[in-house]
Design a protein around this motif. Structure first.
Motif, PDB file in Angstrom:
ATOM      1  N   ARG A 111      44.650  46.244  34.471  1.00 56.23           N
ATOM      2  CA  ARG A 111      45.217  44.996  34.965  1.00 56.23           C
ATOM      3  C   ARG A 111      44.257  43.841  34.687  1.00 56.23           C
ATOM      4  NH1 ARG A 111      49.819  45.916  37.397  1.00 56.23           N
ATOM      5  NH2 ARG A 111      50.264  47.989  38.213  1.00 56.23           N
ATOM      6  N   GLY A 112      44.699  42.638  35.048  1.00 59.81           N
ATOM      7  CA  GLY A 112      43.892  41.457  34.802  1.00 59.81           C
ATOM      8  C   GLY A 112      42.549  41.538  35.510  1.00 59.81           C
ATOM      9  N   GLY A 118      45.933  41.147  32.164  1.00 56.41           N
ATOM     10  CA  GLY A 118      45.928  42.583  31.938  1.00 56.41           C
ATOM     11  C   GLY A 118      47.200  43.054  31.270  1.00 56.41           C
ATOM     12  N   LEU A 120      48.883  45.771  31.708  1.00 57.14           N
ATOM     13  CA  LEU A 120      49.869  46.313  32.648  1.00 57.14           C
ATOM     14  C   LEU A 120      50.618  45.199  33.365  1.00 57.14           C
ATOM     15  CD1 LEU A 120      47.905  49.318  34.195  1.00 57.14           C
ATOM     16  CD2 LEU A 120      49.412  49.276  32.196  1.00 57.14           C
ATOM     17  N   ASP A 121      49.919  44.118  33.717  1.00 60.14           N
ATOM     18  CA  ASP A 121      50.588  42.981  34.358  1.00 60.14           C
ATOM     19  C   ASP A 121      51.618  42.365  33.422  1.00 60.14           C
ATOM     20  OD1 ASP A 121      49.026  43.147  36.725  1.00 60.14           O
ATOM     21  OD2 ASP A 121      47.395  42.112  35.716  1.00 60.14           O
ATOM     22  N   GLU A 124      54.714  44.544  33.303  1.00 55.52           N
ATOM     23  CA  GLU A 124      55.486  44.478  34.544  1.00 55.52           C
ATOM     24  C   GLU A 124      56.230  43.162  34.707  1.00 55.52           C
ATOM     25  OE1 GLU A 124      53.241  47.631  37.487  1.00 55.52           O
ATOM     26  OE2 GLU A 124      52.532  45.561  37.475  1.00 55.52           O
ATOM     27  N   GLY A 151      49.364  53.056  33.149  1.00 55.26           N
ATOM     28  CA  GLY A 151      48.157  52.985  33.945  1.00 55.26           C
ATOM     29  C   GLY A 151      47.500  54.356  34.044  1.00 55.26           C
ATOM     30  N   ASN A 248      51.748  36.108  32.089  1.00 56.17           N
ATOM     31  CA  ASN A 248      52.278  37.416  31.729  1.00 56.17           C
ATOM     32  C   ASN A 248      53.635  37.368  31.019  1.00 56.17           C
ATOM     33  OD1 ASN A 248      50.087  38.993  32.852  1.00 56.17           O
ATOM     34  ND2 ASN A 248      50.776  38.232  34.823  1.00 56.17           N
ATOM     35  N   ARG A 365      44.968  37.297  39.842  1.00 52.91           N
ATOM     36  CA  ARG A 365      44.540  37.638  41.198  1.00 52.91           C
ATOM     37  C   ARG A 365      43.196  36.986  41.534  1.00 52.91           C
ATOM     38  NH1 ARG A 365      46.409  41.958  38.586  1.00 52.91           N
ATOM     39  NH2 ARG A 365      48.250  43.020  39.428  1.00 52.91           N
ATOM     40  N   GLU A 368      42.026  41.370  45.235  1.00 48.91           N
ATOM     41  CA  GLU A 368      42.735  42.538  44.715  1.00 48.91           C
ATOM     42  C   GLU A 368      44.167  42.645  45.240  1.00 48.91           C
ATOM     43  OE1 GLU A 368      42.050  47.397  44.440  1.00 48.91           O
ATOM     44  OE2 GLU A 368      40.575  46.097  45.388  1.00 48.91           O
TER      45      GLU A 368
END
Length: 433
Positions: A111-112, A118, A120-121, A124, A151, A248, A365, A368
Motif C-alpha cells: 500500500r501507499g 501503493g 494495492l490502493d 482497490e 497483498g 489512485n 494515509r 495507518e
C-alpha cells in the motif's frame, strides 16, 4: 544461538555467521527474539551495517521465515519492484504485458507509503476488487490469467512484518541493509525466477540523489543474486511524476488509456514500462529486438488489456473493465484547474510536495487507520520544460470539497517552479546487472 551475542557482534562492527543471522530471522517470526532485541539489532545494523554475505543471510532467513512458493508453469515466473515515486503505476501495466508475452507474474504488492501511492490502493479504486486472496487463489489466478497483483498473506515473510513494525517506531528505517532484506524477503518468497528493480531518484522519490539510488540498487541486485534469484535494476529519474496523474483512481485511468493503445496519454510511463518488461524478457533468453516487438504488440493489440481485465474479474471486479472502464472509476465532486501564477517554463517540480498534497486531499494515509478516497488527486499535470502563460492550467485538481481543494491548489503552485527553460536528463539514468 543467542540473540544477545548476535547483537553484540554487530555492535562491534562484526558480521555474525550466516547461520546466526538466519536463526535471528526465524526468531523474529517465532517470537524467540524479543521486541527489545529486535530494536537493538536494527539500531546496530543502522550504525555499523552488515557485510555482503551477512545481508544475503539475513534476507534468506527472512524469506524462509514463512511460506516460499514453488511453481510448475509453462513459462518463466517474473516480477518487478519499484522503490516508490509519485505517479508510478507501472505494475498495473507491466504485469499484464508480461502475461501476454508468455510469462507468469505473481506480484505481491503493498500500500501507499508516505508521499507515494501503493499498487494495492490503486487496484482497490476499481469497484469490487479484493486483493486479500489465499495462496490457493493466487496460484489459480496466476496459472489461468498469467498475472495476479495481490497483498501478502500473513504467511509470507512474517519476520519482515515484525521487524518493519519495530523499525518504524525506533527510527531505524533508513538502512540499506535492512531496506534490502525487507524488500527482497517478500519478493523472493513468491518463488521468482527473475526480478527487475526500478530504483528511483529525484524529488519525488525516497532516494533523492543518483548516488544514494545506485548504492541501494547495487545492494538489492547483489543480495538477490546471492540468494539465488536472477536480478537486475534500472535507476530512473523521478524529478517529475512518472504519469501525468497522482491519485489512485486517476492513475488507474491513465493505465487504462495506455492499455487501450493511447501512448500519448503518458509517454514516460509507457517508456519505462516497455524498458522494464523488455529487460526482464531478455534476462530469460529473449533477443532484445524480439522482446521489444513482443511487448509493443502486447500493448497495441489489446492482449495486455485482455489479461488486465481478466485479472480484475478474477479479483471480484467488474467483468466489462476492458470496454467500459470509465464508468467504473470513481469521480470527485469538486473538479477544477490549478493555474500558473506567472508566465515561463516549468523549471522544477517538488514531487514529494505534490504527493503530500494528494495525501492531504484524502488520497493517502496520514495514519495507518485512515481510509483512502480513490477519487481525489491531480490529473493532466504539466511536464518539466512545458511553456505556460499566466492563467494556463498546471493540472486539474479533483477534491472531496472546496476547502481541501483550495489548500491543495496552494500546495501545487508552491511545488511547481516556473522560470527559464532548463535541460532535463533521461528517464533511465543507469542500469545495474
Amino acid at each position: 544461538m543467542d540473540a544477545r551475542a548476535i547483537i553484540a557482534a554487530v555492535r562491534r562492527k562484526q558480521t555474525p555467521d550466516p547461520e546466526a543471522l538466519v536463526w535471528f530471522a526465524q526468531g523474529l517470526a517465532t517470537g524467540a527474539v524479543s521486541d527489545a532485541q529486535a530494536g537493538a539489532f536494527a539500531m546496530a545494523v543502522v550504525l555499523n551495517g552488515l557485510s555482503d554475505e551477512g545481508r544475503v543471510a539475513l534476507t534468506r532467513g527472512m524469506r524462509d521465515s514463512g511460506d516460499v512458493l514453488e511453481w510448475d508453469l509453462p513459462g518463466p515466473v517474473l516480477d518487478k519492484h519499484s522503490t516508490g515515486g509519485v505517479g508510478d503505476c507501472v505494475s498495473l501495466i507491466l504485469a499484464p504485458v508480461l502475461a501476454a508475452c508468455g510469462a507468469y507474474v505473481p506480484m505481491i504488492s503493498g500500500r501507499g507509503l508516505g508521499h507515494t501511492g501503493g499498487t494495492l490502493d490503486k487496484l482497490e479504486a476499481i469497484p469490487g476488487v479484493n486483493i486479500d486472496v489465499s495462496e490457493r487463489r493466487l496460484r489459480l489466478i496466476t496459472r489461468e490469467v498469467g498475472c495476479a497483483i495481490v497483498g501478502a498473506t500473513g504467511r509470507i515473510a512474517p519476520a519482515d512484518k515484525r521487524l518493519y513494525a519495530i523499525r518504524d517506531v525506533t527510527a531505524t528505517v533508513e538502512s540499506i541493509d535492512l531496506i534490502t532484506a525487507s524488500i527482497l524477503s517478500k519478493k523472493l518468497a513468491a518463488g521468482l525466477e527473475g526480478l527487475i528493480l526500478d530504483v528511483k531518484c529525484g524529488s519525488g522519490a525516497f532516494m533523492k540523489t543518483v548516488e544514494d539510488a545506485r548504492a541501494l540498487a547495487q545492494s538489492l541486485v547483489s543480495t538477490a543474486n546471492g540468494a539465488g534469484c536472477q536480478t537486475m535494476a534500472l535507476i530512473t529519474d523521478m524529478s517529475e511524476p512518472l504519469a501525468p496523474a497522482l491519485g489512485n483512481g486517476l492513475e488507474v485511468a491513465v493505465c487504462m488509456e495506455l492499455l487501450s493503445g493511447n501512448i500519448k496519454a503518458a509517454p514516460r510511463l509507457h517508456e519505462l514500462t516497455v524498458a522494464l518488461s523488455v529487460n526482464l524478457l531478455v534476462m530469460h533468453g529473449a533477443q532484445p529486438e524480439d522482446a521489444a516487438e513482443k511487448v509493443r504488440t502486447a500493448l497495441a493489440s489489446g492482449a495486455a488489456m485482455e489479461r488486465f481485465a481478466d485479472m480484475i474479474t478474477a479479483l471480484g471486479g467488474p467483468p466489462d473493465m476492458a470496454v467500459d472502464w470509465r464508468t467504473h472509476l470513481p469521480k470527485a465532486p469538486v473538479v477544477g484547474e490549478v493555474t500558473a501564477p506567472t508566465s515561463g517554463h516549468v523549471h522544477a517540480m517538488d514531487g514529494e510536495a505534490l504527493g503530500l498534497a494528494v495525501v492531504a486531499l484524502g488520497g493517502g494515509r496520514k495514519v495507518e487507520t485512515d481510509r483512502v478516497n480513490p477519487a481525489v488527486g491531480l490529473s493532466e499535470v504539466v511536464g518539466l520544460g512545458t511553456q505556460v502563460e499566466r492563467g494556463d492550467p498546471l493540472c486539474v485538481l479533483h477534491a472531496a470539497d472546496e476547502e481541501t481543494a483550495m489548500e491543495a491548489a496552494v500546495a501545487v503552485r508552491q511545488a511547481i517552479s516556473i522560470g527559464e527553460a532548463g535541460a532535463h536528463g533521461p528517464l533511465i539514468v543507469d542500469g545495474i546487472t
